[in-house]
Design a protein around this motif. Sequence first.
Motif, PDB file in Angstrom:
ATOM      1  N   ILE A  85      93.065  25.253  41.751  1.00 11.57           N
ATOM      2  CA  ILE A  85      94.206  25.324  42.672  1.00 11.57           C
ATOM      3  C   ILE A  85      93.767  24.934  44.076  1.00 11.57           C
ATOM      4  O   ILE A  85      94.430  24.130  44.756  1.00 11.57           O
ATOM      5  CB  ILE A  85      94.817  26.739  42.662  1.00 11.57           C
ATOM      6  N   LEU A  86      92.657  25.478  44.523  1.00 13.38           N
ATOM      7  CA  LEU A  86      92.164  25.164  45.870  1.00 13.38           C
ATOM      8  C   LEU A  86      91.809  23.679  45.983  1.00 13.38           C
ATOM      9  O   LEU A  86      92.098  23.028  46.992  1.00 13.38           O
ATOM     10  CB  LEU A  86      90.954  26.035  46.196  1.00 13.38           C
ATOM     11  N   SER A  87      91.183  23.152  44.942  1.00 13.98           N
ATOM     12  CA  SER A  87      90.803  21.738  44.950  1.00 13.98           C
ATOM     13  C   SER A  87      92.033  20.846  45.058  1.00 13.98           C
ATOM     14  O   SER A  87      92.041  19.864  45.802  1.00 13.98           O
ATOM     15  CB  SER A  87      90.011  21.406  43.684  1.00 13.98           C
ATOM     16  N   GLU A  88      93.081  21.179  44.300  1.00 15.06           N
ATOM     17  CA  GLU A  88      94.299  20.381  44.331  1.00 15.06           C
ATOM     18  C   GLU A  88      95.015  20.488  45.679  1.00 15.06           C
ATOM     19  O   GLU A  88      95.866  19.650  46.010  1.00 15.06           O
ATOM     20  CB  GLU A  88      95.228  20.811  43.194  1.00 15.06           C
ATOM     21  N   ARG A  89      94.655  21.506  46.454  1.00 17.28           N
ATOM     22  CA  ARG A  89      95.231  21.670  47.790  1.00 17.28           C
ATOM     23  C   ARG A  89      94.266  21.189  48.876  1.00 17.28           C
ATOM     24  O   ARG A  89      94.469  21.455  50.057  1.00 17.28           O
ATOM     25  CB  ARG A  89      95.597  23.136  48.009  1.00 17.28           C
ATOM     26  N   GLY A  90      93.212  20.488  48.459  1.00 20.89           N
ATOM     27  CA  GLY A  90      92.283  19.893  49.406  1.00 20.89           C
ATOM     28  C   GLY A  90      91.345  20.868  50.067  1.00 20.89           C
ATOM     29  O   GLY A  90      90.839  20.615  51.163  1.00 20.89           O
TER      30      GLY A  90
END
Length: 302
Positions: free
Chosen positions: A196-201
């Motif tokens: 989730i964090l990765s997909e939010r940069g």
Amino acid sequence: MKITQITRKDLFDAMVMENVNWAGTLEESEFLSRLYDLSSLPSTDQRFSDAAGDIWQHRVNNYDWEDHWVFYDRRFHLMNGDDEILLRFLAESAHPVVRPDVTECQKLVQLYNSFLVNDGFEIAERTRISGKPIYIGRNVGVISVPGVGAAKESLSGSDVVYVTQQITRMEAAVLNDPGLAIGTAKELLETCCKTILSERGIEPPKNDDLGQLVKRTVKELKLTPKDIPDEAKAVDTIRILLSNLAAITNGIAALRNKYGTGHGKAASYKGLGPRHAKLAVGAASTLAVFLVETHREASNDD
């Protein structure tokens, strides 16, 4: 004890009839040391201080015990002990370190299962190492754990790496390997949060523990619908609930690390059980579903 003495005796008799060398290519003491702490078990021979000594005396030096002596030796609890002890013994006898020939292992497992099935158990392949199967004892069927069904439905079709495998492994291990189930529950949450964090940069620090990962993820998510009354208070309440779910999973995982089962434990040793695994798995599944669904909903709104 669900595996009856009738089944155990029939199984041991069959192993004697088939001339099964339960220690495989290992010395008997070496094999048993993979499952028991021989130095903590008493000797039946007053000349020796522990089980390691009298096994050497009577199976190596004098060789005056029968080949199947271990089946009825009370110290090892194979006839009268917990089901887990017997299942671990049988699974270990088919380990590739103990018995390198895969075909021989498969035949041995078939022999075991022809008796265990009568009481609802089996020896089944859990994973593979160097192309060879590693076995585990388990109840036939999978235990139902609240939250896992929702996790399967909500997460299996996601882009979260390894989620499907983690859910399957976690569910299958609740009864048969609680330590694995608890560890996988923690991994599931870590995977979901990092994705989730990765997909939010956002790239979280590598040394973040589970609690910190959950906090970062929750901070980035819109936790309530836009039109909810008194939104601030609702968000605070939800954050507390999510933190508690994460704390349950993290806390049980910490207990697993301290008290989990493993080689070198005495036969009477008790680790965390299925009830602990159900709590960790249920909490982790519920939290993972909420975080991923909230993330998706926010992404769709964008």
